[in-house]
Design a protein around this motif. Structure first.
Motif, PDB file in Angstrom:
ATOM      1  N   LYS A 160     -96.819 -16.791 152.630  1.00 27.43           N
ATOM      2  CA  LYS A 160     -95.666 -17.034 151.828  1.00 27.43           C
ATOM      3  C   LYS A 160     -95.687 -17.040 150.361  1.00 27.43           C
ATOM      4  CE  LYS A 160     -93.840 -20.116 155.704  1.00 27.43           C
ATOM      5  NZ  LYS A 160     -93.448 -19.155 156.474  1.00 27.43           N
ATOM      6  N   ASN A 161     -96.944 -17.368 149.985  1.00 26.37           N
ATOM      7  CA  ASN A 161     -97.461 -17.223 148.459  1.00 26.37           C
ATOM      8  C   ASN A 161     -97.373 -15.703 147.953  1.00 26.37           C
ATOM      9  OD1 ASN A 161     -98.728 -17.164 146.053  1.00 26.37           O
ATOM     10  ND2 ASN A 161    -100.095 -18.941 146.456  1.00 26.37           N
ATOM     11  N   PRO A 162     -96.437 -15.225 147.193  1.00 29.36           N
ATOM     12  CA  PRO A 162     -96.632 -13.793 146.872  1.00 29.36           C
ATOM     13  C   PRO A 162     -97.691 -13.581 146.237  1.00 29.36           C
ATOM     14  CG  PRO A 162     -94.574 -15.186 145.992  1.00 29.36           C
ATOM     15  CD  PRO A 162     -95.556 -16.181 146.811  1.00 29.36           C
ATOM     16  N   ALA A 163     -98.472 -14.198 145.311  1.00 25.69           N
ATOM     17  CA  ALA A 163     -99.633 -13.803 144.805  1.00 25.69           C
ATOM     18  C   ALA A 163    -100.737 -13.662 145.752  1.00 25.69           C
ATOM     19  CB  ALA A 163     -99.992 -15.058 143.632  1.00 25.69           C
ATOM     20  N   LEU A 164    -100.766 -14.489 146.739  1.00 28.85           N
ATOM     21  CA  LEU A 164    -101.878 -14.420 147.532  1.00 28.85           C
ATOM     22  C   LEU A 164    -101.468 -13.182 148.431  1.00 28.85           C
ATOM     23  CD1 LEU A 164    -102.790 -17.817 149.009  1.00 28.85           C
ATOM     24  CD2 LEU A 164    -104.149 -16.283 147.618  1.00 28.85           C
ATOM     25  N   GLU A 165    -100.378 -12.884 148.828  1.00 30.88           N
ATOM     26  CA  GLU A 165     -99.949 -11.633 149.768  1.00 30.88           C
ATOM     27  C   GLU A 165    -100.363 -10.360 148.697  1.00 30.88           C
ATOM     28  OE1 GLU A 165     -98.699  -9.110 152.868  1.00 30.88           O
ATOM     29  OE2 GLU A 165     -99.265 -11.356 152.628  1.00 30.88           O
ATOM     30  N   ALA A 166    -100.161 -10.379 147.447  1.00 29.80           N
ATOM     31  CA  ALA A 166    -100.349  -9.240 146.706  1.00 29.80           C
ATOM     32  C   ALA A 166    -101.925  -9.065 146.665  1.00 29.80           C
ATOM     33  CB  ALA A 166     -99.965  -9.653 145.256  1.00 29.80           C
ATOM     34  N   ARG A 167    -102.748 -10.089 146.639  1.00 25.19           N
ATOM     35  CA  ARG A 167    -104.287 -10.041 146.638  1.00 25.19           C
ATOM     36  C   ARG A 167    -104.698  -9.675 148.130  1.00 25.19           C
ATOM     37  NH1 ARG A 167    -106.583 -15.662 145.219  1.00 25.19           N
ATOM     38  NH2 ARG A 167    -108.616 -14.547 146.051  1.00 25.19           N
ATOM     39  N   ALA A 168    -104.048  -9.943 149.064  1.00 29.01           N
ATOM     40  CA  ALA A 168    -104.361  -9.431 150.509  1.00 29.01           C
ATOM     41  C   ALA A 168    -104.163  -7.953 150.505  1.00 29.01           C
ATOM     42  CB  ALA A 168    -103.567 -10.279 151.585  1.00 29.01           C
ATOM     43  N   ARG A 169    -102.674  -7.539 150.050  1.00 29.30           N
ATOM     44  CA  ARG A 169    -102.609  -6.045 150.089  1.00 29.30           C
ATOM     45  C   ARG A 169    -103.551  -5.172 149.330  1.00 29.30           C
ATOM     46  NH1 ARG A 169     -97.316  -4.426 152.048  1.00 29.30           N
ATOM     47  NH2 ARG A 169     -96.675  -6.374 153.537  1.00 29.30           N
ATOM     48  N   HIS A 170    -103.821  -5.854 148.076  1.00 27.15           N
ATOM     49  CA  HIS A 170    -104.781  -4.882 147.190  1.00 27.15           C
ATOM     50  C   HIS A 170    -106.150  -4.937 147.916  1.00 27.15           C
ATOM     51  CE1 HIS A 170    -107.034  -3.773 143.735  1.00 27.15           C
ATOM     52  NE2 HIS A 170    -107.830  -4.498 143.916  1.00 27.15           N
ATOM     53  N   ILE A 171    -106.730  -6.129 148.551  1.00 23.38           N
ATOM     54  CA  ILE A 171    -107.887  -5.883 149.234  1.00 23.38           C
ATOM     55  C   ILE A 171    -107.914  -5.091 150.615  1.00 23.38           C
ATOM     56  CG2 ILE A 171    -109.564  -7.523 150.743  1.00 23.38           C
ATOM     57  CD1 ILE A 171    -108.804  -9.728 148.956  1.00 23.38           C
ATOM     58  N   SER A 172    -106.693  -5.236 151.242  1.00 22.75           N
ATOM     59  CA  SER A 172    -106.533  -4.131 152.472  1.00 22.75           C
ATOM     60  C   SER A 172    -106.430  -2.851 152.209  1.00 22.75           C
ATOM     61  CB  SER A 172    -105.080  -4.615 153.134  1.00 22.75           C
ATOM     62  OG  SER A 172    -105.203  -6.074 153.598  1.00 22.75           O
ATOM     63  N   GLU A 173    -106.014  -2.515 151.049  1.00 23.75           N
ATOM     64  CA  GLU A 173    -105.886  -0.842 150.612  1.00 23.75           C
ATOM     65  C   GLU A 173    -107.378  -0.391 150.609  1.00 23.75           C
ATOM     66  OE1 GLU A 173    -104.079  -0.935 146.745  1.00 23.75           O
ATOM     67  OE2 GLU A 173    -102.006  -1.133 147.687  1.00 23.75           O
ATOM     68  N   GLY A 174    -108.477  -1.130 150.376  1.00 19.63           N
ATOM     69  CA  GLY A 174    -109.761  -0.452 150.422  1.00 19.63           C
ATOM     70  C   GLY A 174    -110.462  -0.634 151.620  1.00 19.63           C
ATOM     71  N   LEU A 175    -109.946  -1.330 152.671  1.00 21.65           N
ATOM     72  CA  LEU A 175    -110.757  -1.522 153.857  1.00 21.65           C
ATOM     73  C   LEU A 175    -110.242  -0.735 154.861  1.00 21.65           C
ATOM     74  CD1 LEU A 175    -110.560  -5.388 154.172  1.00 21.65           C
ATOM     75  CD2 LEU A 175    -112.566  -3.880 153.293  1.00 21.65           C
ATOM     76  N   ARG A 176    -111.184   0.084 155.511  1.00 20.73           N
ATOM     77  CA  ARG A 176    -110.915   1.424 156.385  1.00 20.73           C
ATOM     78  C   ARG A 176    -110.503   0.601 157.659  1.00 20.73           C
ATOM     79  NH1 ARG A 176    -113.404   6.061 156.088  1.00 20.73           N
ATOM     80  NH2 ARG A 176    -114.994   5.186 154.720  1.00 20.73           N
ATOM     81  N   CYS A 177    -109.746   1.138 158.497  1.00 22.09           N
ATOM     82  CA  CYS A 177    -109.487   0.686 160.007  1.00 22.09           C
ATOM     83  C   CYS A 177    -110.654   1.360 160.703  1.00 22.09           C
ATOM     84  CB  CYS A 177    -108.097   1.430 160.239  1.00 22.09           C
ATOM     85  SG  CYS A 177    -107.811   1.310 162.273  1.00 22.09           S
ATOM     86  N   LEU A 178    -111.310   0.616 161.570  1.00 25.05           N
ATOM     87  CA  LEU A 178    -112.268   1.065 162.353  1.00 25.05           C
ATOM     88  C   LEU A 178    -112.060   1.929 163.406  1.00 25.05           C
ATOM     89  CD1 LEU A 178    -114.638  -1.866 162.244  1.00 25.05           C
ATOM     90  CD2 LEU A 178    -114.826   0.045 160.627  1.00 25.05           C
ATOM     91  N   VAL A 179    -110.795   1.919 163.487  1.00 22.92           N
ATOM     92  CA  VAL A 179    -110.224   2.859 165.002  1.00 22.92           C
ATOM     93  C   VAL A 179    -109.736   4.023 164.535  1.00 22.92           C
ATOM     94  CG1 VAL A 179    -108.666   3.111 166.745  1.00 22.92           C
ATOM     95  CG2 VAL A 179    -109.663   0.829 166.284  1.00 22.92           C
TER      96      VAL A 179
END
Length: 147
Positions: free
Chosen positions: A24-43
């Motif tokens: 719900k917090n847009p700042a936290l969601e933006a941070r989550a998206r930024h972090i997720s862009e650098g993490l590989r799907c192991l599948v």
């Protein structure tokens, strides 16, 4: 106009983040998206967890958001995921002693290729024959006269 909007939407990257995962917090969601862009799907292995529909990618997205809501900073979240799943989870490998070969292999390949090309260019061409000896020339002339 509607066609142009549809084309623009279809050209945008596909994100697999489900509405129930979005913070719900847009700042936290933006941070989550930024972090997720650098993490590989192991599948999938060639997609970020943000772009993957795999259940494990969803689990990783949830973990990232849980850690952020718990108060971790971005580095702590990434360190937590790496500690749990290993460095392979990073889309961009870290530069360290144990990954030095991974980073230097392209450079070594280019250097070895350049050295090989340099060596090939320095080779001497085989000597061309000086011409026919007098005896050989006389024999050729004799053969040509018989015609």
């Amino acid at each position: 106009m509607a066609l142009a909007a549809m084309l623009l939407l279809s050209a945008a990257p596909a994100h697999a983040v489900q509405p129930d995962e979005v913070l719900k917090n847009p700042a936290l969601e933006a941070r989550a998206r930024h972090i997720s862009e650098g993490l590989r799907c192991l599948v999938c292995q060639n997609q970020s967890i943000d772009d993957s529909d795999a259940p494990l990618a969803k689990d990783l997205r949830v973990i990232v958001r849980e850690r952020l809501t718990a108060g971790d900073d971005d580095r702590q979240v990434v360190d937590y995921v790496v500690a749990r799943y290993g460095e392979f989870v990073l889309l961009k490998p870290v530069l360290a002693w144990h990954t030095l070969l991974l980073w230097l292999t392209p450079l070594l390949a280019v250097l070895l290729g350049g050295f090989g090309i340099w060596r090939l260019s320095r080779r001497q061409a085989p000597e061309k024959p000086a011409g026919l000896s007098q005896a050989e020339q006389a024999e050729v002339d004799a053969l040509l006269e018989r015609r």
